[in-house]
Design an enzyme around this catalytic site. Structure first.
Site, PDB file in Angstrom:
ATOM      1  CG  HIS A 276      -3.882  -3.945   4.336  1.00 11.20           C
ATOM      2  ND1 HIS A 276      -2.861  -4.251   3.486  1.00 11.20           N
ATOM      3  CD2 HIS A 276      -4.481  -2.634   3.777  1.00 11.20           C
ATOM      4  CE1 HIS A 276      -2.600  -3.370   2.720  1.00 11.20           C
ATOM      5  NE2 HIS A 276      -3.753  -2.719   2.783  1.00 11.20           N
TER       6      HIS A 276
ATOM      7  N   GLY B 170      -8.764   3.911   4.907  1.00 11.44           N
ATOM      8  CA  GLY B 170      -8.003   3.708   3.810  1.00 11.44           C
ATOM      9  C   GLY B 170      -8.773   3.822   2.666  1.00 11.44           C
TER      10      GLY B 170
ATOM     11  CG  ASP C   1      -4.437   4.314   2.500  1.00 12.59           C
ATOM     12  OD1 ASP C   1      -4.225   4.015   3.746  1.00 12.59           O
ATOM     13  OD2 ASP C   1      -4.747   3.547   1.878  1.00 12.59           O
TER      14      ASP C   1
ATOM     15  CG  ASP D 220      -3.319  -9.484   4.182  1.00 17.51           C
ATOM     16  OD1 ASP D 220      -2.420 -10.466   3.727  1.00 17.51           O
ATOM     17  OD2 ASP D 220      -4.504 -10.030   4.445  1.00 17.51           O
TER      18      ASP D 220
ATOM     19  CG  HIS E  71      -7.477   1.076  -0.400  1.00 12.33           C
ATOM     20  ND1 HIS E  71      -7.757   0.049   0.030  1.00 12.33           N
ATOM     21  CD2 HIS E  71      -6.460   1.674   0.489  1.00 12.33           C
ATOM     22  CE1 HIS E  71      -7.292  -0.334   1.195  1.00 12.33           C
ATOM     23  NE2 HIS E  71      -6.539   0.689   1.596  1.00 12.33           N
TER      24      HIS E  71
ATOM     25  CG  ASP F 226      -6.089   5.481  -2.852  1.00 14.72           C
ATOM     26  OD1 ASP F 226      -5.762   6.222  -3.774  1.00 14.72           O
ATOM     27  OD2 ASP F 226      -7.108   5.246  -2.614  1.00 14.72           O
TER      28      ASP F 226
ATOM     29  NE  ARG G 212       4.293   8.104  -6.538  1.00  9.75           N
ATOM     30  CZ  ARG G 212       3.027   7.455  -6.745  1.00  9.75           C
ATOM     31  NH1 ARG G 212       3.112   6.333  -7.129  1.00  9.75           N
ATOM     32  NH2 ARG G 212       1.930   8.189  -6.842  1.00  9.75           N
TER      33      ARG G 212
END
Length: 143
Positions: free
Chosen positions: A8, A55, A60, A80, A87, A90, A96
């Site tokens: 981030h 991202g 991502d 962060d 996002h 995402d 996951r």
């Protein structure tokens, strides 16, 4: 190994410094990074990095697609946790996918350092523990 590097905005300096500190270890691997993060790491090191979109623009998801295709071995995503991200869905999907496909993911520098040091000492070979059916040829080519 195929390693994704993501950070981030407020954590990019920390990831760049981390990669710089462990540049010799990263040299032996295929590296991917989201847009700005990849540019900053390449500017600070001699590493070659395949860059995907940033991202928020789909990077991502591009890394996630490689995970789903079994083409990623490790994700270092220095997040962060105190700043909302536009996002976030995402990011959640990427994490996951790491869980679903048994891809180690470090979300802070302490975990990233533990994994990198283990890799350097040859203590980690999780790809063939979680994917025992990987062919011998793949084992030779995916280092």
């Amino acid at each position: 190994m195929h390693i994704a590097l993501i950070a981030h905005d407020n954590k990019k300096d920390a990831l760049v410094n981390f990669v710089l500190a462990y540049e010799d270890i990263f040299k032996g691997h295929t590296l991917y990074a989201t847009g700005t993060t990849g540019s900053r790491i390449m500017a600070a090191t001699s590493l070659l990095i395949e860059r995907v979109q940033s991202g928020p623009l789909g990077g991502d998801q591009q890394i996630g697609a490689r995970i789903a295709e079994d083409k990623m071995d490790l994700v270092i995503f220095i997040r962060d946790p105190l700043t909302a991200q536009p996002h976030d869905p995402d990011i959640a999907a990427l994490l996951r996918l790491c869980d679903v496909h048994n891809v180690p993911v470090a979300t802070n520098l302490a975990t990233a350092e533990a994994i990198i040091r283990a890799m350097d000492h040859g203590d980690l070979n999780w790809r063939y523990v979680v994917h025992p059916d990987a062919s011998k040829e793949e084992k030779r080519t995916r280092k």
